[in-house]
Enzyme design. Sequence first.
Site, PDB file in Angstrom:
ATOM      1  N   ASN A   1       0.867  -1.181   0.000  1.00 27.32           N
ATOM      2  CA  ASN A   1       0.000   0.000   0.000  1.00 27.32           C
ATOM      3  C   ASN A   1       0.907   1.235   0.000  1.00 27.32           C
ATOM      4  O   ASN A   1       1.461   1.615   1.018  1.00 27.32           O
ATOM      5  CB  ASN A   1      -0.872  -0.047   1.269  1.00 27.32           C
ATOM      6  CG  ASN A   1      -1.819   1.128   1.355  1.00 27.32           C
ATOM      7  OD1 ASN A   1      -1.777   2.038   0.528  1.00 27.32           O
ATOM      8  ND2 ASN A   1      -2.669   1.126   2.369  1.00 27.32           N
TER       9      ASN A   1
ATOM     10  N   ARG B   1      -2.638  -2.105  -3.431  1.00 20.10           N
ATOM     11  CA  ARG B   1      -3.800  -1.241  -3.254  1.00 20.10           C
ATOM     12  C   ARG B   1      -3.660  -0.078  -4.236  1.00 20.10           C
ATOM     13  O   ARG B   1      -2.622   0.587  -4.266  1.00 20.10           O
ATOM     14  CB  ARG B   1      -3.839  -0.706  -1.826  1.00 20.10           C
ATOM     15  CG  ARG B   1      -4.938   0.293  -1.632  1.00 20.10           C
ATOM     16  CD  ARG B   1      -4.860   0.933  -0.276  1.00 20.10           C
ATOM     17  NE  ARG B   1      -5.939   1.893  -0.119  1.00 20.10           N
ATOM     18  CZ  ARG B   1      -5.787   3.079   0.446  1.00 20.10           C
ATOM     19  NH1 ARG B   1      -4.606   3.452   0.911  1.00 20.10           N
ATOM     20  NH2 ARG B   1      -6.804   3.884   0.562  1.00 20.10           N
TER      21      ARG B   1
ATOM     22  N   HIS C   1     -12.535   3.485   0.322  1.00 22.04           N
ATOM     23  CA  HIS C   1     -12.583   2.463   1.379  1.00 22.04           C
ATOM     24  C   HIS C   1     -13.346   1.216   0.907  1.00 22.04           C
ATOM     25  O   HIS C   1     -13.868   0.452   1.725  1.00 22.04           O
ATOM     26  CB  HIS C   1     -13.305   2.961   2.655  1.00 22.04           C
ATOM     27  CG  HIS C   1     -12.634   4.078   3.377  1.00 22.04           C
ATOM     28  ND1 HIS C   1     -13.345   5.115   3.922  1.00 22.04           N
ATOM     29  CD2 HIS C   1     -11.329   4.312   3.654  1.00 22.04           C
ATOM     30  CE1 HIS C   1     -12.500   5.957   4.515  1.00 22.04           C
ATOM     31  NE2 HIS C   1     -11.274   5.496   4.355  1.00 22.04           N
TER      32      HIS C   1
ATOM     33  N   ARG D   1     -10.716  16.127   7.705  1.00 21.98           N
ATOM     34  CA  ARG D   1     -11.479  16.571   6.525  1.00 21.98           C
ATOM     35  C   ARG D   1     -12.858  17.068   6.946  1.00 21.98           C
ATOM     36  O   ARG D   1     -13.493  16.498   7.838  1.00 21.98           O
ATOM     37  CB  ARG D   1     -11.665  15.426   5.528  1.00 21.98           C
ATOM     38  CG  ARG D   1     -10.384  14.961   4.885  1.00 21.98           C
ATOM     39  CD  ARG D   1     -10.708  13.986   3.743  1.00 21.98           C
ATOM     40  NE  ARG D   1      -9.533  13.289   3.281  1.00 21.98           N
ATOM     41  CZ  ARG D   1      -9.351  11.961   3.376  1.00 21.98           C
ATOM     42  NH1 ARG D   1     -10.295  11.187   3.900  1.00 21.98           N
ATOM     43  NH2 ARG D   1      -8.256  11.418   2.924  1.00 21.98           N
TER      44      ARG D   1
ATOM     45  N   GLU E   1      -8.044  -4.699   5.682  1.00 21.17           N
ATOM     46  CA  GLU E   1      -7.925  -4.413   4.253  1.00 21.17           C
ATOM     47  C   GLU E   1      -6.803  -5.217   3.603  1.00 21.17           C
ATOM     48  O   GLU E   1      -6.925  -5.623   2.455  1.00 21.17           O
ATOM     49  CB  GLU E   1      -7.701  -2.902   4.052  1.00 21.17           C
ATOM     50  CG  GLU E   1      -8.983  -2.135   4.354  1.00 21.17           C
ATOM     51  CD  GLU E   1      -8.805  -0.622   4.371  1.00 21.17           C
ATOM     52  OE1 GLU E   1      -8.352  -0.113   5.405  1.00 21.17           O
ATOM     53  OE2 GLU E   1      -9.107   0.020   3.365  1.00 21.17           O
TER      54      GLU E   1
END
Length: 397
Positions: free
Chosen positions: A7, A91, A180, A241, A385
């Site tokens: 990743n 990823r 996601h 965010r 993940e």
Amino acid sequence: MNILVINCGSSSLKYQLINSDTEEWIAKGLCERIGIDGSQIVYQKAGGEKETTVSPMPDHTEAIRLVLEALTNEMTGAIKSLSEIDAVGHRVVHGGEKFASSTVITPEVIEAIKECNDLAPLHNPANLIGIDACQKLMPGVPMVAVFDTAFHQTMPAEAYMYGLPYSYYEKYKIRRYGFHGTSHSFVSKKLAEDLGKKPEELKVIVCHLGNGASVSAVKYGKCVDTSMGLTPLEGLIMGTRSGDIDPAIMEFIAHKENKSIDEVMTLLNKKSGVYGLSGDFSSDFRDLEDAYNKGDKKAEIAIKTFCYRVAKYVGAYTAAMNGVDAIAFTAGVGENCAIVRTLVCEYLGYLGVKLDEEQNHKRGDDTVISTADSKVTVMFIPTNEELAIARETLALV
Ligand code: AMP
């Protein structure tokens, strides 16, 4: 089979070597500050301690070379040679409309990922550098790209279109994509498995609440809506965010504070969310919860506003699916922060949600936190993940 999961971020790289038979990790770690002074690699073998080594990493190729060296190190390595790595799963953040599922990496796939670079200018180029570096260092080893956006490609047009001129969708592919996806897919399937059902039998809402946060509506195994949009900025209030705001605020702040578009974007991505709401105190829910318990007003506002937004999305997605059978909380906050789950579920009484507070305060693996007579089953389910990427990779090679 041993699968290396990579990743790649712009200046960091997380890796995990997973035995696909046992689904256990054999070694894992990360490289930090790639291309910056003071780069270091963290390496941990299963059953061993974390080791941190400072080493110059001018680029991702050097970072991956160091990862492979650590994995095969004579003393502490998890494998004897690179021939024990059977496949690599990468990823990739943005697959645009081109990728509705994971895919074996070919030169054509690399070109198609490059065409999505405009949609994720910070992430996709880093992912491509990681792929290139692995191909150079492990020629002939099959590689698979697993996209953050792919699971959401089943959304219908009414969920993914913005109320903007249609020509922008045609010209620039401006639409909602969602992120996601690997986590939403993994957790929604795990939830069905835990309840002894098939995904095709359930209407599920997954609340992935981490530093980045998103909610998805998964109807009979397919995603029908999700809260992130063209970029991960839309939707929930997150660590730093803003999530959904009135778009006119951007112009307002730009004028009042004499900021450029880029500066306003940095403000919305890095200085907002619960961090900004708490008065630049912290984006970490452990700090916020502590401060809230001590009576800090801004921390209280940050936590309550965050939870209210999650509850609003759950309500919206219940409407989108005409009902909901189960709700899953996952990721750092969703898995660990009982107060967030309590505050969200307090809004959901109208759905017949009843929380069992004793269960809600447990920690660990998949746990049902609703009462036996709750009309909707509520659970927390740790996401994984890396394992999801390893499974996708295994399925394709
Ligand atoms: P993630 O992005 O999924 O790694 O989640 C990271 C975030 O999870 C952190 O910034 C914290 O806000 C939150 N978190 C992690 N552990 C805990 C905990 N024990 N209690 C509350 N929040 C936590």
